[in-house]
Design a protein around this motif. Sequence first.
Motif, short mmCIF file in Angstrom:
data_model
loop_
_atom_site.label_atom_id
_atom_site.label_comp_id
_atom_site.label_asym_id
_atom_site.label_seq_id
_atom_site.Cartn_x
_atom_site.Cartn_y
_atom_site.Cartn_z
N ALA A 1 0.01 -1.51 7.63
CA ALA A 1 -0.98 -0.44 7.51
C ALA A 1 -0.88 0.54 8.68
CB ALA A 1 -2.39 -1.03 7.43
N ALA A 2 -0.63 0.03 9.89
CA ALA A 2 -0.62 0.88 11.08
C ALA A 2 0.51 1.91 11.05
CB ALA A 2 -0.51 0.02 12.33
N SER A 3 1.68 1.51 10.57
CA SER A 3 2.86 2.39 10.61
C SER A 3 3.14 3.10 9.29
CB SER A 3 4.09 1.58 10.99
OG SER A 3 4.42 0.69 9.94
N GLY A 4 2.58 2.58 8.20
CA GLY A 4 2.92 3.14 6.89
C GLY A 4 4.33 2.78 6.43
N GLN A 5 4.92 1.76 7.06
CA GLN A 5 6.25 1.30 6.66
C GLN A 5 6.13 0.04 5.81
OE1 GLN A 5 8.80 0.76 10.06
NE2 GLN A 5 8.67 2.91 10.66
N GLY A 6 7.15 -0.19 4.98
CA GLY A 6 7.07 -1.36 4.12
C GLY A 6 8.41 -1.84 3.63
N VAL A 7 8.32 -2.86 2.80
CA VAL A 7 9.47 -3.55 2.24
C VAL A 7 9.17 -3.79 0.76
CG1 VAL A 7 10.70 -5.77 2.29
CG2 VAL A 7 9.90 -4.75 4.41
N VAL A 8 10.19 -3.66 -0.08
CA VAL A 8 10.08 -4.04 -1.50
C VAL A 8 10.92 -5.30 -1.68
CG1 VAL A 8 10.69 -3.42 -3.86
CG2 VAL A 8 9.65 -1.72 -2.36
N ILE A 9 10.31 -6.34 -2.26
CA ILE A 9 11.01 -7.59 -2.52
C ILE A 9 11.16 -7.76 -4.03
CG2 ILE A 9 10.90 -10.12 -2.29
CD1 ILE A 9 9.33 -9.63 0.34
N ASP A 10 12.39 -7.99 -4.46
CA ASP A 10 12.76 -8.17 -5.87
C ASP A 10 12.39 -6.94 -6.72
OD1 ASP A 10 13.99 -10.56 -5.36
OD2 ASP A 10 12.44 -11.80 -6.25
N PRO A 11 13.16 -5.86 -6.56
CA PRO A 11 12.90 -4.62 -7.31
C PRO A 11 13.13 -4.80 -8.81
CG PRO A 11 15.02 -4.49 -6.18
CD PRO A 11 14.37 -5.76 -5.72
N ILE A 12 12.06 -4.75 -9.57
CA ILE A 12 12.05 -5.08 -11.00
C ILE A 12 12.28 -3.86 -11.88
CG2 ILE A 12 10.52 -7.10 -10.87
CD1 ILE A 12 8.47 -4.41 -11.63
N LEU B 1 10.05 -14.64 5.02
CA LEU B 1 8.80 -15.00 5.68
C LEU B 1 8.30 -13.81 6.50
CD1 LEU B 1 6.81 -17.38 6.26
CD2 LEU B 1 8.21 -17.86 8.30
N VAL B 2 7.07 -13.38 6.20
CA VAL B 2 6.41 -12.32 6.96
C VAL B 2 5.08 -12.90 7.43
CG1 VAL B 2 5.50 -9.97 6.93
CG2 VAL B 2 7.45 -10.55 5.47
N ALA B 3 4.94 -13.09 8.75
CA ALA B 3 3.76 -13.77 9.30
C ALA B 3 3.66 -15.14 8.60
CB ALA B 3 2.50 -12.93 9.16
N ASN B 4 2.54 -15.43 7.90
CA ASN B 4 2.45 -16.71 7.20
C ASN B 4 2.53 -16.52 5.68
OD1 ASN B 4 -0.11 -15.52 6.97
ND2 ASN B 4 -1.10 -17.50 6.72
N HIS B 5 3.29 -15.52 5.26
CA HIS B 5 3.48 -15.22 3.84
C HIS B 5 4.95 -15.42 3.49
CE1 HIS B 5 -0.54 -13.38 3.80
NE2 HIS B 5 -0.21 -12.94 5.00
N LEU B 6 5.23 -16.33 2.55
CA LEU B 6 6.59 -16.67 2.16
C LEU B 6 6.87 -16.20 0.74
CD1 LEU B 6 9.17 -18.23 3.12
CD2 LEU B 6 8.28 -20.17 1.82
N PHE B 7 7.90 -15.37 0.60
CA PHE B 7 8.31 -14.84 -0.70
C PHE B 7 9.52 -15.67 -1.14
CE2 PHE B 7 6.02 -11.76 1.69
CZ PHE B 7 5.15 -11.21 0.77
N THR B 8 9.32 -16.46 -2.21
CA THR B 8 10.28 -17.52 -2.53
C THR B 8 11.21 -17.22 -3.70
OG1 THR B 8 8.61 -18.59 -3.93
CG2 THR B 8 8.76 -19.33 -1.63
N GLY B 9 11.05 -16.10 -4.40
CA GLY B 9 11.89 -15.87 -5.56
C GLY B 9 11.76 -17.02 -6.53
N LYS C 1 -2.60 -5.06 10.36
CA LYS C 1 -2.96 -5.36 8.98
C LYS C 1 -1.73 -5.32 8.09
CE LYS C 1 -6.62 -4.44 5.70
NZ LYS C 1 -6.06 -4.12 4.44
N LEU C 2 -1.51 -6.41 7.37
CA LEU C 2 -0.40 -6.54 6.43
C LEU C 2 -0.94 -6.36 5.02
CD1 LEU C 2 2.67 -7.38 6.26
CD2 LEU C 2 1.84 -9.67 5.75
N GLY C 3 -0.31 -5.52 4.24
CA GLY C 3 -0.70 -5.35 2.83
C GLY C 3 0.34 -5.96 1.92
N ILE C 4 -0.11 -6.62 0.85
CA ILE C 4 0.81 -7.20 -0.13
C ILE C 4 0.31 -6.85 -1.52
CG2 ILE C 4 1.83 -9.32 -1.07
CD1 ILE C 4 1.42 -10.58 1.71
#
Length: 193
Positions: free
Chosen positions: A23-34, A123-131, A3-6
């Motif tokens: 969700a399984a690992s409790g690890q994550g990424v922050v994209i564009d820290p505002i 790109l994470v799975a089929n989710h693209l973060f484009t800025g 499970k991917l959370g966004i």
Amino acid sequence: MQKLGIVKVKGEHDVNAYVVSCAASGQGVVIDPIEPPDKLLGQLGGLKVRWVLATHGHPGHMAGKDAVKAATGATTAMHVADAKAFLRSADRYLVEGDELEFGSFAVRVIHTPGHSPGSLCFLVANHLFTGDTLLAGGIGKERPGADLRQQLVSIGTKVARLPLNTAIYPGHGPVTNLENELRTSPVFQPVRR
């Protein structure tokens, strides 16, 4: 299926930041820290942040980088061309094809120069973060140093070739998807499928 959370977090100047989590690992990424970083940090909820990523070096998309790094101990990363152009720094400089792991997922780095020399999409799975490379219905505002022709080439040769069901999470405005953008956005007129 993992499970991917966004979570989308809107910062100053209507810049979108994203918290992407496994969700399984409790690890994550922050994209564009505002800015303000506290708004972003409040969405982490105990997440172990592995990476703090910048789609490009414009101030609004990196303003909270140091605060998020200090709070999480994550590795910061961006493209070296924007580090040089905007006098920014990161722990790691990314290139096309890099894979950054977090939990059961990986972020694939796609270099999409144009909006800035070092613009990246993630790109994470089929989710693209484009800025600001691609927004719903258009592209980010042109700033000094932008190369519109190069940006359209990046979009046409890299983004447009992704699967139609790719969800697009832009640096400003609403979330969209590639199928909708290909059908309706003037940006894709030259490459309509």
